[in-house]
Design an enzyme around this catalytic site. Sequence first.
Site, PDB file in Angstrom:
ATOM      1  N   ARG A   1       0.824  -1.210   0.000  1.00 16.21           N
ATOM      2  CA  ARG A   1       0.000   0.000   0.000  1.00 16.21           C
ATOM      3  C   ARG A   1       0.862   1.265   0.000  1.00 16.21           C
ATOM      4  O   ARG A   1       0.581   2.238   0.698  1.00 16.21           O
ATOM      5  CB  ARG A   1      -0.916   0.028   1.235  1.00 16.21           C
ATOM      6  CG  ARG A   1      -1.970  -1.031   1.257  1.00 16.21           C
ATOM      7  CD  ARG A   1      -2.947  -0.887   0.096  1.00 16.21           C
ATOM      8  NE  ARG A   1      -4.121  -1.688   0.309  1.00 16.21           N
ATOM      9  CZ  ARG A   1      -4.195  -2.988   0.058  1.00 16.21           C
ATOM     10  NH1 ARG A   1      -3.165  -3.620  -0.452  1.00 16.21           N
ATOM     11  NH2 ARG A   1      -5.300  -3.655   0.291  1.00 16.21           N
TER      12      ARG A   1
ATOM     13  N   SER B   1     -10.677  -0.558   3.610  1.00  8.80           N
ATOM     14  CA  SER B   1      -9.861  -0.809   4.805  1.00  8.80           C
ATOM     15  C   SER B   1      -9.372   0.506   5.373  1.00  8.80           C
ATOM     16  O   SER B   1      -8.776   1.308   4.654  1.00  8.80           O
ATOM     17  CB  SER B   1      -8.635  -1.652   4.457  1.00  8.80           C
ATOM     18  OG  SER B   1      -9.009  -2.907   3.980  1.00  8.80           O
TER      19      SER B   1
ATOM     20  N   GLU C   1      -4.789   3.662   6.682  1.00  6.99           N
ATOM     21  CA  GLU C   1      -4.470   3.443   5.270  1.00  6.99           C
ATOM     22  C   GLU C   1      -4.756   4.674   4.407  1.00  6.99           C
ATOM     23  O   GLU C   1      -3.982   4.992   3.518  1.00  6.99           O
ATOM     24  CB  GLU C   1      -5.234   2.226   4.757  1.00  6.99           C
ATOM     25  CG  GLU C   1      -4.699   1.751   3.437  1.00  6.99           C
ATOM     26  CD  GLU C   1      -5.598   0.749   2.754  1.00  6.99           C
ATOM     27  OE1 GLU C   1      -6.597   1.178   2.159  1.00  6.99           O
ATOM     28  OE2 GLU C   1      -5.283  -0.446   2.817  1.00  6.99           O
TER      29      GLU C   1
HETATM   30  N1  EPU Z   1     -11.017 -10.367  10.566  1.00 11.16           N
HETATM   31  C1  EPU Z   1     -11.641 -10.405  11.799  1.00 11.16           C
HETATM   32  N2  EPU Z   1     -12.679  -9.560  12.058  1.00 11.16           N
HETATM   33  C2  EPU Z   1     -13.110  -8.685  11.135  1.00 11.16           C
HETATM   34  C3  EPU Z   1     -12.474  -8.624   9.876  1.00 11.16           C
HETATM   35  C4  EPU Z   1     -11.433  -9.478   9.610  1.00 11.16           C
HETATM   36  O1  EPU Z   1     -11.278 -11.183  12.669  1.00 11.16           O
HETATM   37  O2  EPU Z   1     -14.060  -7.952  11.440  1.00 11.16           O
HETATM   38  C5  EPU Z   1      -9.864 -11.257  10.296  1.00 11.16           C
HETATM   39  C6  EPU Z   1     -10.249 -12.615   9.829  1.00 11.16           C
HETATM   40  O3  EPU Z   1      -9.443 -13.531  10.528  1.00 11.16           O
HETATM   41  C7  EPU Z   1      -9.897 -12.649   8.350  1.00 11.16           C
HETATM   42  C8  EPU Z   1      -8.695 -11.720   8.344  1.00 11.16           C
HETATM   43  O4  EPU Z   1      -9.037 -10.710   9.308  1.00 11.16           O
HETATM   44  O5  EPU Z   1      -9.588 -13.944   7.944  1.00 11.16           O
HETATM   45  C9  EPU Z   1      -8.438 -11.041   7.024  1.00 11.16           C
HETATM   46  O6  EPU Z   1      -9.618 -10.384   6.588  1.00 11.16           O
HETATM   47  P1  EPU Z   1      -9.934 -10.170   5.038  1.00 11.16           P
HETATM   48  O7  EPU Z   1      -9.702 -11.426   4.288  1.00 11.16           O
HETATM   49  O8  EPU Z   1     -11.238  -9.487   4.902  1.00 11.16           O
HETATM   50  O9  EPU Z   1      -8.769  -9.228   4.552  1.00 11.16           O
HETATM   51  P2  EPU Z   1      -8.193  -7.902   5.233  1.00 11.16           P
HETATM   52  O10 EPU Z   1      -6.811  -8.181   5.691  1.00 11.16           O
HETATM   53  O11 EPU Z   1      -9.148  -7.366   6.200  1.00 11.16           O
HETATM   54  C10 EPU Z   1      -7.112  -7.068   2.997  1.00 11.16           C
HETATM   55  C11 EPU Z   1      -7.000  -5.748   2.316  1.00 11.16           C
HETATM   56  C12 EPU Z   1      -8.291  -5.440   1.549  1.00 11.16           C
HETATM   57  C13 EPU Z   1      -8.493  -6.559   0.525  1.00 11.16           C
HETATM   58  C14 EPU Z   1      -8.572  -7.892   1.272  1.00 11.16           C
HETATM   59  C15 EPU Z   1      -8.681  -9.067   0.331  1.00 11.16           C
HETATM   60  C16 EPU Z   1      -5.534  -4.379   3.704  1.00 11.16           C
HETATM   61  C17 EPU Z   1      -5.449  -3.308   4.738  1.00 11.16           C
HETATM   62  N3  EPU Z   1      -6.762  -4.703   3.321  1.00 11.16           N
HETATM   63  O12 EPU Z   1      -8.140  -6.938   3.960  1.00 11.16           O
HETATM   64  O13 EPU Z   1      -8.133  -4.222   0.864  1.00 11.16           O
HETATM   65  O14 EPU Z   1      -9.679  -6.340  -0.227  1.00 11.16           O
HETATM   66  O15 EPU Z   1      -7.380  -8.091   2.055  1.00 11.16           O
HETATM   67  O16 EPU Z   1      -7.456  -9.289  -0.308  1.00 11.16           O
HETATM   68  O17 EPU Z   1      -4.499  -4.878   3.262  1.00 11.16           O
HETATM   69  C18 EPU Z   1      -8.573  -1.869   1.007  1.00 11.16           C
HETATM   70  O18 EPU Z   1      -7.362  -1.698   0.980  1.00 11.16           O
HETATM   71  O19 EPU Z   1      -9.379  -0.900   1.075  1.00 11.16           O
HETATM   72  C19 EPU Z   1      -9.105  -3.220   1.001  1.00 11.16           C
HETATM   73  C20 EPU Z   1     -10.399  -3.471   1.110  1.00 11.16           C
END
Ligand code: EPU
Length: 338
Positions: free
Chosen positions: A161, A238, A334
């Site tokens: 990012r 995010s 972010e």
């Molecule tokens: N989780 C929780 N509680 C929540 C949300 C998430 O416990 O309320 C945990 C879960 O264990 C889940 C893990 O977080 O398995 C990861 O969550 P998710 O797969 O939704 O991915 P993320 O890390 O939250 C990242 C990117 C997103 C992107 C997704 C999918 C960042 C900061 N965010 O989210 O990017 O769409 O992976 O690849 O790296 C963005 O940048 O705006 C964005 C949406």
Amino acid sequence: MLTEPQKNVSLAPFNSLALPALAGRYVRVTASEQLMALTGTRRCFVLGGGSNLVLTGDFDGLVLHMAISGRALIGEDAHAWRVRAGAGENWHDFVQWTLAQGWPGLENLSLIPGTAGAAPVQNIGAYGLEVAERFLWLTAFDLQTGKSARFEREDCRFGYRDSVFKREGWHLNGRYVITEIVFELPKRWTPLTGYADIGEWLAARRISTPSPGNVADAVISARRRKLPDPARLPNVGSFFQNPAVDETKAVELLELYPDLPRYPQPDGRVKLSAGWLIERAGWKGKRIGPVGMYEKHALVLVNHGGARGLDVVALTRAVQSGVSEKFGVELQPEPVFL
Ligand code: EPU
């Protein structure tokens, strides 16, 4: 061509958190030639889709609202198609267009809000792909010298990012304004289906050799399910970056929280899930005044209506303190704060 800036323009319609703020001066940029007349401007802000932006108050400088359009195939060889996008192109529409032309490679980045010109600034990424991996070069106008410059992939110094554009604050200090981007889309394409959300969608439909369109549909379905639509519930996706900690810290946390999601990085550090940390610190679905952390995904800050920039700043600090006190991990926002 109108290049004379307008005064005191509301930015509320141009940011997906729907925060109120005025731009002291504002120009809608539809052609790179307009930038020539603005050479020498120091205090300015380059606005794309406004989907990664927190407006903390009025901005007394010049806002350059990027609206340069254009999509074209500019070359191809045995390995790849080279496709150009104007900085103001809507990112998702551009991705859909490449897929409709039969050029795969951007499908994992479907439905990310914002413009093509903003994509390299924070090196957008999702479902195992970062835009840097498909990036060839971009053109940026230098507001200090009045000349255009080409940035190859190495020049952009992409990170998680992050890029040189974000790191150097060029969107804020009157230096480089991205006007067009060229992507390299592979002819020997292999689907990236490693994320559970995608794998499960394909398995449920018994698709074992997915097309780029299938992957795009899986991504769109996952995003629609997890992330609120900014048109209904204003947000910037995010809100915090996933933090990386050293191995000692990760082991220490794992002893206390055996179900801690963790992703070891090539440099030995361990990336943690900010969403998980926020949820476990008790902030999922919690509100302070008009803003809150989304009840279905703790990583997304939402405006329930009528929020101002300072409400967002207050919640940002409260969530950061909550996570820091419970886990000893510092979260970094972010989006860009203006
Ligand atoms: N989780 C929780 N509680 C929540 C949300 C998430 O416990 O309320 C945990 C879960 O264990 C889940 C893990 O977080 O398995 C990861 O969550 P998710 O797969 O939704 O991915 P993320 O890390 O939250 C990242 C990117 C997103 C992107 C997704 C999918 C960042 C900061 N965010 O989210 O990017 O769409 O992976 O690849 O790296 C963005 O940048 O705006 C964005 C949406």
